[in-house]
Each structure stands twice: as C-alpha cells, then as structure tokens.
Design a protein around this motif. Structure first.
Motif, PDB file in Angstrom:
ATOM      1  N   ALA A 124     -66.619  65.582  37.675  1.00 19.26           N
ATOM      2  CA  ALA A 124     -67.614  64.490  37.687  1.00 19.26           C
ATOM      3  C   ALA A 124     -68.266  65.054  36.723  1.00 19.26           C
ATOM      4  O   ALA A 124     -68.688  64.054  35.959  1.00 19.26           O
ATOM      5  CB  ALA A 124     -67.736  64.814  39.009  1.00 19.26           C
ATOM      6  N   SER A 125     -68.589  66.336  36.155  1.00 14.70           N
ATOM      7  CA  SER A 125     -69.499  66.557  35.033  1.00 14.70           C
ATOM      8  C   SER A 125     -69.598  65.883  33.714  1.00 14.70           C
ATOM      9  O   SER A 125     -69.734  66.000  33.143  1.00 14.70           O
ATOM     10  CB  SER A 125     -70.136  67.783  35.317  1.00 14.70           C
ATOM     11  OG  SER A 125     -70.302  68.588  36.287  1.00 14.70           O
ATOM     12  N   LEU A 126     -67.761  66.496  33.758  1.00 15.96           N
ATOM     13  CA  LEU A 126     -66.737  66.374  32.194  1.00 15.96           C
ATOM     14  C   LEU A 126     -67.088  64.825  32.217  1.00 15.96           C
ATOM     15  O   LEU A 126     -67.275  64.322  30.763  1.00 15.96           O
ATOM     16  CB  LEU A 126     -65.602  66.668  32.802  1.00 15.96           C
ATOM     17  CG  LEU A 126     -65.403  67.786  32.027  1.00 15.96           C
ATOM     18  CD1 LEU A 126     -63.809  68.375  32.604  1.00 15.96           C
ATOM     19  CD2 LEU A 126     -66.286  68.901  30.935  1.00 15.96           C
ATOM     20  N   ARG A 127     -66.855  63.834  33.020  1.00 13.03           N
ATOM     21  CA  ARG A 127     -67.199  62.099  32.456  1.00 13.03           C
ATOM     22  C   ARG A 127     -68.622  62.108  32.882  1.00 13.03           C
ATOM     23  O   ARG A 127     -68.814  61.136  31.718  1.00 13.03           O
ATOM     24  CB  ARG A 127     -66.534  61.299  34.056  1.00 13.03           C
ATOM     25  CG  ARG A 127     -65.072  61.418  34.389  1.00 13.03           C
ATOM     26  CD  ARG A 127     -64.574  60.731  35.286  1.00 13.03           C
ATOM     27  NE  ARG A 127     -63.167  61.287  36.220  1.00 13.03           N
ATOM     28  CZ  ARG A 127     -62.832  60.576  37.344  1.00 13.03           C
ATOM     29  NH1 ARG A 127     -63.808  59.372  38.006  1.00 13.03           N
ATOM     30  NH2 ARG A 127     -61.326  60.341  36.693  1.00 13.03           N
ATOM     31  N   MET A 128     -69.862  62.581  33.284  1.00 18.73           N
ATOM     32  CA  MET A 128     -70.895  62.200  32.772  1.00 18.73           C
ATOM     33  C   MET A 128     -71.141  63.084  31.152  1.00 18.73           C
ATOM     34  O   MET A 128     -71.786  62.083  30.673  1.00 18.73           O
ATOM     35  CB  MET A 128     -71.988  63.427  33.439  1.00 18.73           C
ATOM     36  CG  MET A 128     -73.280  63.398  33.441  1.00 18.73           C
ATOM     37  SD  MET A 128     -74.759  61.805  33.816  1.00 18.73           S
ATOM     38  CE  MET A 128     -74.395  61.680  35.082  1.00 18.73           C
ATOM     39  N   ILE A 154     -74.852  66.203  38.843  1.00 15.12           N
ATOM     40  CA  ILE A 154     -73.892  65.655  39.324  1.00 15.12           C
ATOM     41  C   ILE A 154     -74.241  66.184  40.575  1.00 15.12           C
ATOM     42  O   ILE A 154     -73.787  67.634  40.696  1.00 15.12           O
ATOM     43  CB  ILE A 154     -72.392  65.511  38.853  1.00 15.12           C
ATOM     44  CG1 ILE A 154     -72.097  64.876  38.394  1.00 15.12           C
ATOM     45  CG2 ILE A 154     -71.606  65.661  40.022  1.00 15.12           C
ATOM     46  CD1 ILE A 154     -71.802  63.680  37.527  1.00 15.12           C
ATOM     47  N   LEU A 155     -74.436  65.949  41.859  1.00 11.16           N
ATOM     48  CA  LEU A 155     -74.440  66.588  42.824  1.00 11.16           C
ATOM     49  C   LEU A 155     -72.519  67.358  43.605  1.00 11.16           C
ATOM     50  O   LEU A 155     -71.975  66.220  43.649  1.00 11.16           O
ATOM     51  CB  LEU A 155     -75.048  66.674  44.434  1.00 11.16           C
ATOM     52  CG  LEU A 155     -76.229  66.030  44.375  1.00 11.16           C
ATOM     53  CD1 LEU A 155     -76.885  65.475  45.024  1.00 11.16           C
ATOM     54  CD2 LEU A 155     -77.390  67.263  43.670  1.00 11.16           C
ATOM     55  N   ASN A 156     -72.626  68.344  44.078  1.00 10.80           N
ATOM     56  CA  ASN A 156     -71.491  68.844  44.036  1.00 10.80           C
ATOM     57  C   ASN A 156     -71.274  68.593  45.671  1.00 10.80           C
ATOM     58  O   ASN A 156     -70.436  68.188  46.242  1.00 10.80           O
ATOM     59  CB  ASN A 156     -70.682  69.895  43.988  1.00 10.80           C
ATOM     60  CG  ASN A 156     -69.786  70.516  44.335  1.00 10.80           C
ATOM     61  OD1 ASN A 156     -68.608  69.644  43.976  1.00 10.80           O
ATOM     62  ND2 ASN A 156     -69.457  71.843  44.934  1.00 10.80           N
ATOM     63  N   ASN A 157     -72.305  68.400  46.756  1.00  7.25           N
ATOM     64  CA  ASN A 157     -73.163  68.409  47.827  1.00  7.25           C
ATOM     65  C   ASN A 157     -71.912  69.737  48.679  1.00  7.25           C
ATOM     66  O   ASN A 157     -71.342  69.289  49.428  1.00  7.25           O
ATOM     67  CB  ASN A 157     -71.769  66.642  48.571  1.00  7.25           C
ATOM     68  CG  ASN A 157     -72.139  66.625  49.755  1.00  7.25           C
ATOM     69  OD1 ASN A 157     -73.454  67.721  49.913  1.00  7.25           O
ATOM     70  ND2 ASN A 157     -71.243  66.086  50.323  1.00  7.25           N
ATOM     71  N   GLY A 158     -71.725  70.557  47.576  1.00 12.96           N
ATOM     72  CA  GLY A 158     -71.463  71.659  48.518  1.00 12.96           C
ATOM     73  C   GLY A 158     -72.064  72.311  49.861  1.00 12.96           C
ATOM     74  O   GLY A 158     -73.728  71.974  49.874  1.00 12.96           O
ATOM     75  N   ILE A 159     -71.615  73.282  50.151  1.00 11.45           N
ATOM     76  CA  ILE A 159     -72.521  74.172  51.027  1.00 11.45           C
ATOM     77  C   ILE A 159     -73.570  74.982  51.113  1.00 11.45           C
ATOM     78  O   ILE A 159     -74.031  75.544  51.906  1.00 11.45           O
ATOM     79  CB  ILE A 159     -71.741  74.902  52.570  1.00 11.45           C
ATOM     80  CG1 ILE A 159     -71.973  75.035  53.944  1.00 11.45           C
ATOM     81  CG2 ILE A 159     -71.266  76.789  51.638  1.00 11.45           C
ATOM     82  CD1 ILE A 159     -71.217  75.396  54.543  1.00 11.45           C
ATOM     83  N   GLU A 160     -74.150  74.921  49.986  1.00 13.77           N
ATOM     84  CA  GLU A 160     -75.189  76.010  49.269  1.00 13.77           C
ATOM     85  C   GLU A 160     -76.508  76.109  49.561  1.00 13.77           C
ATOM     86  O   GLU A 160     -76.890  76.712  50.221  1.00 13.77           O
ATOM     87  CB  GLU A 160     -74.842  75.789  47.672  1.00 13.77           C
ATOM     88  CG  GLU A 160     -76.199  76.718  47.213  1.00 13.77           C
ATOM     89  CD  GLU A 160     -76.327  76.749  45.460  1.00 13.77           C
ATOM     90  OE1 GLU A 160     -77.194  77.410  45.114  1.00 13.77           O
ATOM     91  OE2 GLU A 160     -75.689  76.014  44.947  1.00 13.77           O
ATOM     92  N   PHE A 161     -77.302  74.874  49.983  1.00 14.87           N
ATOM     93  CA  PHE A 161     -78.050  74.280  50.291  1.00 14.87           C
ATOM     94  C   PHE A 161     -78.481  74.291  51.778  1.00 14.87           C
ATOM     95  O   PHE A 161     -79.380  75.024  52.456  1.00 14.87           O
ATOM     96  CB  PHE A 161     -78.483  72.637  50.252  1.00 14.87           C
ATOM     97  CG  PHE A 161     -78.907  72.633  48.390  1.00 14.87           C
ATOM     98  CD1 PHE A 161     -79.145  73.839  47.349  1.00 14.87           C
ATOM     99  CD2 PHE A 161     -79.200  70.735  47.819  1.00 14.87           C
ATOM    100  CE1 PHE A 161     -79.591  73.644  46.331  1.00 14.87           C
ATOM    101  CE2 PHE A 161     -79.074  71.229  46.500  1.00 14.87           C
ATOM    102  CZ  PHE A 161     -79.364  72.214  45.595  1.00 14.87           C
TER     103      PHE A 161
END
Length: 197
Positions: A124-128, A154-161
């Motif tokens: 996704a980041s490469l496409r951005m 790009i949000l990865n929507n991982g569990i970090e937050f």
C-alpha cells in the motif's frame, strides 16, 4: 551536609504534589478516541450491527449476537466518555473498557500485525509513493495541495494503538482518576468507606 541522593529524593518527593496530572492527562487523551467511537456507534448503530454480524468474507467481524455486542460496545464507550470526563467510577468503568479494547484488538486489529501506520515497504505504501511521484511530476499543483498540510500516510490498522489505549486504561484501573480533578477523589473523601476510588 545533605548528599546528592538525599537532595534528589527530596526533589522527587516534592514532585508527588503534582501526581494528579498523569491520570488526568490519560483521561483527557482517551476522551476524543472514546467519543469518536461512541458517536459513530450511536449514530450509525444499524451499520455497526451489520458489520459485527457479517462474515469475514463479506468484510464483517462474524460476531455472535451482533445487536447485543453492538449495544454493549456502544454503551461501554458512552459510559466511558462520561465517566472519564468526570473522573467518576474510573476504576469501575476501566474493567468494561479493558474488555472492549481487548475484543477490538483481537477481532479487528490483530490480523494486521503491530504497526498502526504502514511502513514504507508495504504494498500500500509503495502504491502511495507511486501515486505521489505521478502527482509531483504530472500535476505539481495537485501534489502541493495534497502535501501542504503534511505527507499522506497509509493506516495499517495494526494493534499498536489498541494496545496503547489498553495500557492507559490499565493505569487508570490500578491508580484511579487522580487527585483534585476527579469526582472520585472528592466523593472518596466524603464517603471513604464506600466510594470506589
């Protein structure tokens, strides 16, 4: 003569007068996040029920009893906003908030890994990056418009937050809302034998 460690200990002890700032800061930090979630769930309740109940293949969470689960999630977030804003029943409301964050982390974010924001190596980041390079080359005015307030991510929507919020709520569970700027503090002083501070 006072030694350096003694002076340091006295200075650190003096700072305890301001220990209420930490739980107050955590409460204020969590409020916008909880409010956003609560508002979205209350105003878009039927959509939340559909999302909770739909299968993973259809973009949902596949949870059982989706109406009940959505009601519990919305109710917990609404109560959380009120209680954290007032510093009222802080340790009590922390328990359902911890459950909510755990369920959200495991059902929504766990499969996306740790990072909340995608690093530069993800597809996704490469496409951005490709899109931004194209804009910069062919449409510099549009590129400047897109980037003038900061670089897009790009949000990865991982569990970090989710884990971060969970840890903050855990601190409130063990330490309460803090002194002075919380209803719990004043009510516990008035009713020391019965108030859950």
């Amino acid at each position: 003569m006072k030694t350096a460690p003694t002076l340091l200990n006295r200075a650190l002890e003096w700072t305890r007068k301001f220990d209420f700032i930490a739980p107050l800061s955590i409460r204020l930090y969590l409020l916008p996040t909880l409010y956003t979630g609560a508002h979205a769930k209350v105003t878009g309740f039927s959509g939340v029920v559909d999302w909770f109940g739909a299968s993973a293949a259809n973009g949902g969470l596949g949870l059982p009893f989706p109406t009940l689960m959505a009601s519990l999630a919305a109710g917990t977030e609404v109560a959380g906003v009120i209680c954290l804003a007032l510093g009222l029943f802080t340790r009590v409301i922390s328990v359902p908030l911890l459950v909510l964050m755990t369920v959200a982390g495991l059902s929504v974010h766990w499969s996306h890994g740790w990072a909340a924001i995608a690093d530069k190596t993800t597809e996704a980041s490469l496409r951005m990056d490709g899109l931004m390079a194209w804009l910069a080359h062919d449409f510099p005015g549009r590129f400047n418009y897109v980037t003038e307030l900061g670089d897009p991510v790009i949000l990865n929507n991982g569990i970090e937050f989710t884990v971060t919020f969970l840890l903050m709520i855990l601190v409130l569970f063990f330490h309460g809302a803090g002194r002075y700027v919380s209803a719990d503090y004043w009510l516990a002083r008035k009713f020391p034998r019965v108030w859950p501070a």
